[in-house]
Design an enzyme around this catalytic site. Structure first.
Site, PDB file in Angstrom:
ATOM      1  N   THR A 131       6.359 -35.166   8.853  1.00  0.00           N
ATOM      2  CA  THR A 131       6.357 -35.872   8.653  1.00  0.00           C
ATOM      3  C   THR A 131       6.736 -36.568   7.246  1.00  0.00           C
ATOM      4  O   THR A 131       6.983 -36.332   6.370  1.00  0.00           O
ATOM      5  CB  THR A 131       4.607 -35.893   8.088  1.00  0.00           C
ATOM      6  OG1 THR A 131       4.265 -37.431   7.098  1.00  0.00           O
ATOM      7  CG2 THR A 131       4.326 -35.284   6.638  1.00  0.00           C
ATOM      8  N   TYR A 155      -1.013 -32.202   2.559  1.00  0.00           N
ATOM      9  CA  TYR A 155      -0.582 -32.849   4.193  1.00  0.00           C
ATOM     10  C   TYR A 155       0.779 -32.354   4.085  1.00  0.00           C
ATOM     11  O   TYR A 155       1.510 -31.322   4.871  1.00  0.00           O
ATOM     12  CB  TYR A 155      -1.162 -33.278   4.767  1.00  0.00           C
ATOM     13  CG  TYR A 155      -0.394 -34.272   6.467  1.00  0.00           C
ATOM     14  CD1 TYR A 155      -0.523 -33.310   7.217  1.00  0.00           C
ATOM     15  CD2 TYR A 155      -0.026 -35.021   6.049  1.00  0.00           C
ATOM     16  CE1 TYR A 155      -0.296 -33.486   8.137  1.00  0.00           C
ATOM     17  CE2 TYR A 155       1.354 -35.309   6.733  1.00  0.00           C
ATOM     18  CZ  TYR A 155       0.660 -34.762   8.433  1.00  0.00           C
ATOM     19  OH  TYR A 155       1.638 -35.106   8.989  1.00  0.00           O
TER      20      TYR A 155
END
Ligand code: UDP
Length: 340
Positions: A131, A155
Site C-alpha cells: 500500500t 495499517y
C-alpha cells in the site's frame, strides 16, 4: 500454472481472479475466510469460470482462516501451487489506529506464516498487496518506489513489516521470488457490474459517496479542509480496480523473466490525483444528487497528499492503464452500489 489467491472473495482479489479466468489459462484456488469477502462473489466467479472453460484447468474455493497455521500447512501439502497472490488482509486505516494488534496479527503475522509455507512447500512466486500507506506523509510527490518509507498508522506499518519479511525471505531463499505492489486509492467496479466492493461499514471515500448519493447514508463527512493542498482537502491517486488487477497479471509475467529483480517493488496508481472535494463533486454530478456533506475535523492517520510516480511500473512491468477517468471510476462504483 496453479495459482493460490488468498482473499480472492474480496474486492481487489475478486477482480484479479476474474482477469486470471478471462485472460490466462491458469488454474485458480481461492482461500478466503469470508470475513469481508462474500460467497456470492465466489458464485459469480464460478459462473465466469464456466463461461471461460479452457483445457483441464480448475477453479476451487477453500473456506479457511490464514490464522489457522496447521490447516494452512495441510492445504499447501495437499495442493501443488506454483504461485501465490496474497490479498487477505485488514485494510481500514482508522480501524488500525483503534485496534493495531488486529492489523499486526492479520497482516504481518499471517503474511509471515504464508511466506514460510511458500518456502516449505517450494512455491517459487509470490505477489504481495502492499500500500501507498507505507510512505506515510510522503517526503516527495509524486512518490517513487525509492521515496523514504515512514508509515503514520498501524495499517501502513503492518504492510511495511510484511514487505521486510518478503525481502529477507527472497534474499535468503534462491527459489523464492516476489513482486510487491504498492496500491494507491483503489475504487470502481467491473464494467459489466458482476463484481464490486461489498465491504460492510465502508470507510473509503468513493464508496461512501456512492452510498450517500443513493440514500443508503443520510449524509457523509468531509474530513479536513485545512491541508496544504490545492483546495485544502486531501489529495489521492484514485485507480480503477480493473487497472490495479491487470498489474498483477503483468507481475506474474515478470516473475517468469530471467532478468527480474527479487523482490521488486512497484507503485500502482495513475500518477495524478483528485482532492476529496473534487471526488464528492464528481459523484454529485454523475448521480444527479446534491447529497449532504458535513465538514468535519481531520481524520487521524490521513496524510495530505499521496500521488504515485508510476513510471517504473509502466516501463518494467509493461503496464498500461485503461480506465484512467475519475468519472468512470465513480460511475462504476455507483452502478455497483445499486446492486448491493
Ligand atoms: N474521506 C472523507 N470522508 C469519508 C471517507 C474518506 O473525507 O467518508 C477522506 C479521507 O479523510 C482521506 C480521503 O478521503 O482524506 C481518502 O480516504 P479513504 O479512506 O478513501 O482512503 P485512504 O487514503 O485512507 O486509504
Amino acid at each position: 500454472m496453479h495459482i493460490l489467491v488468498t482473499g480472492g472473495a474480496g474486492y481487489i482479489g475478486s477482480h484479479v481472479v476474474k482477469q486470471l479466468i478471462e485472460d490466462t489459462n491458469n488454474s485458480i484456488t481461492i482461500l478466503d475466510n469470508l470475513s469481508t469477502g462474500h460467497e456470492a462473489t465466489i458464485d459469480t466467479l464460478k459462473e465466469i469460470f464456466a463461461e471461460n472453460k479452457r483445457g483441464k484447468r480448475s477453479f476451487n474455493f477453500i473456506h479457511a482462516n490464514l490464522a489457522d497455521f496447521v490447516n494452512v500447512d495441510e492445504i499447501f501439502a495437499q495442493n501443488k501451487f506454483d504461485a501465490l497472490i496474497h490479498f487477505a488482509a485488514s485494510i481500514v486505516v482508522p480501524e488500525s489506529v483503534e485496534n493495531p494488534l488486529k492489523y499486526y496479527m492479520n497482516n504481518t503475522v499471517n503474511t509471515t506464516n504464508i511466506i514460510n509455507m511458500c518456502v516449505k512447500h517450494s512455491i517459487a512466486k509470490m505477489i504481495f498487496s502492499s500500500t501507498a500507506a507505507v510512505y506515510g506523509d510522503a517526503k516527495e510527490i509524486p512518490v517513487k518506489e525509492t521515496t523514504p518509507k515512514d508509515p503514520i498508522n498501524p495499517y501502513g506499518w503492518s504492510k511495511l513489516m510484511s514487505e521486510q519479511v518478503i525481502t529477507d525471505a527472497c534474499t535468503a531463499h534462491d527459489n523464492f521470488d516476489a513482486v510487491i505492489l504498492r496500491y494507491f486509492n483503489v475504487a470502481g467496479a467491473d464494467s459489466l457490474n458482476r463484481i464490486g466492493q461489498s465491504f460492510p461499514n465502508a470507510t473509503h471515500l468513493i464508496k461512501v459517496a456512492a452510498q450517500t448519493a443513493l440514500g443508503t447514508r443520510e449524509k457523509m463527512a468531509l474530513f479536513g479542509e485545512d491541508y496544504e493542498t490545492k483546495d485544502g482537502t486531501c489529495e489521492r491517486d484514485y485507480i480503477h480496480v480493473d487497472d490495479l488487477a491487470s498489474a498483477h497479471l503483468k507481475a506474474l509475467d515478470y516473475l517468469d523473466k530471467d532478468d527480474k529483480k527479487s523482490p521488486d517493488i512497484f507503485n500502482v496508481g495513475y500518477g495524478h490525483g483528485f482532492s476529496v472535494a473534487e471526488v464528492i463533486k464528481t459523484m454529485k454530478e454523475i448521480s444527479g444528487v446534491d447529497f449532504k456533506v458535513d465538514k468535519e475535523p481531520r481524520r487521524v492517520g490521513d496524510p495530505a497528499i499521496l500521488i504515485s510516480d508510476n513510471s517504473k511500473t509502466k516501463k518494467v512491468l509493461g503496464w498500461t492503464p485503461k480506465f484512467d477517468d475519475i468519472k468512470l471510476i465513480c460511475q462504476t462504483a455507483l452502478a455497483w452500489e445499486k446492486t448491493v
